[in-house]
Design a protein around this motif. Sequence first.
Motif, short mmCIF file in Angstrom:
data_model
loop_
_atom_site.label_atom_id
_atom_site.label_comp_id
_atom_site.label_asym_id
_atom_site.label_seq_id
_atom_site.Cartn_x
_atom_site.Cartn_y
_atom_site.Cartn_z
N UNK A 144 0.84 -1.21 0.00
CA UNK A 144 0.00 0.00 0.00
C UNK A 144 0.87 1.26 0.00
N UNK A 145 1.95 1.24 0.79
CA UNK A 145 2.84 2.41 0.84
C UNK A 145 3.59 2.58 -0.48
N UNK A 146 3.91 1.48 -1.15
CA UNK A 146 4.59 1.57 -2.45
C UNK A 146 3.71 2.30 -3.47
N UNK A 147 2.40 2.10 -3.38
CA UNK A 147 1.48 2.79 -4.29
C UNK A 147 1.33 4.27 -3.92
N UNK A 148 1.54 4.61 -2.63
CA UNK A 148 1.44 6.01 -2.19
C UNK A 148 2.74 6.78 -2.42
#
Length: 318
Positions: A184-188
């Motif tokens: 999820x953080x990689x997408x943000x």
Amino acid sequence: MTSAFPPRDTAVGGYLEPIRAGGTVLWRTGAEGPEVVLIRRPDRGDWTLPKGKLKNGEHPITGAVREVREETGLRPVLGRRLPPQHYLKDGWPKQVEWWAATPAEPGRAIDYEPNDEVDEVEWVPVEAALSRLTYAHDVKVLDNFRAGPADTFPVILLRHLSAGEKRSWDGNDLLRPLDETGRADALALPQVLAAYGPARVVSSAAARCTESLLPYSVEFDAPMRTERALTVPVNGRGEAGDFHVEAAREAFAAILAEGRPTVVCTHGEIIPHLMREALTQLGAPVSQQLGLRKGAFWAVHLARGGGLAGVERHAVRG
């Protein structure tokens, strides 16, 4: 008789959680030197620098970019961090985070539709801007901008995002992937790092590092290069082993010397050595707290003419 305490910048009665805001000194080179953007707010009749309140949970980096774009019609690319300003707003403390910035489209003219919040947006020479600004705290921001190099580029040092625990992973440690939080953080991450403008991508060869930067690499068409010296190797049993400190520092020194905006992703145990290399090489004091939590990054801003322009630390989640 004089007080031992500085002038009050917090409300009477104790600590109050400050209103958080972000803004930029948006600058360009004009015919007679640097020019900065000022805005006029019709309801107050003041001239100020573009800034605004952060939304709940909003990252200060993306919030500053959003507010400046809304108030000027120009998308800023962040440069070096400037000292935050603290003051009272209607009796409540306010904290404003500041950056130097340049327009993403340097030749684009201001094309802003006046409204009830901002009715004028204007490029103003720095000296004239100092006289026109309404508030002392804005003058201080502009003084801070003038005190350091304007033309800078970032080298961003990211500790890989959240990955599955070593003890619960039976395979080769190089292949241990991001967990659900890390994905999820990689997408943000691209939205946060986009504020610093385009950059090349260098990563440890470990899956958890390359996966951390994969969405950024794809979204901005930035090919990813893996660097063995920045990778924690594995032993014969596939477990994390010892890395070569000097090789890692030499690899990072070469990245710094190339003078290009770069995003580097590596491991927690390597990052303090890389930061020590950067600060030592640039003649800066070395902090005792150089490590990062997973999903956090250092942004090291270097002056185009050489030397350190600033250092800031953030988490992907703000």
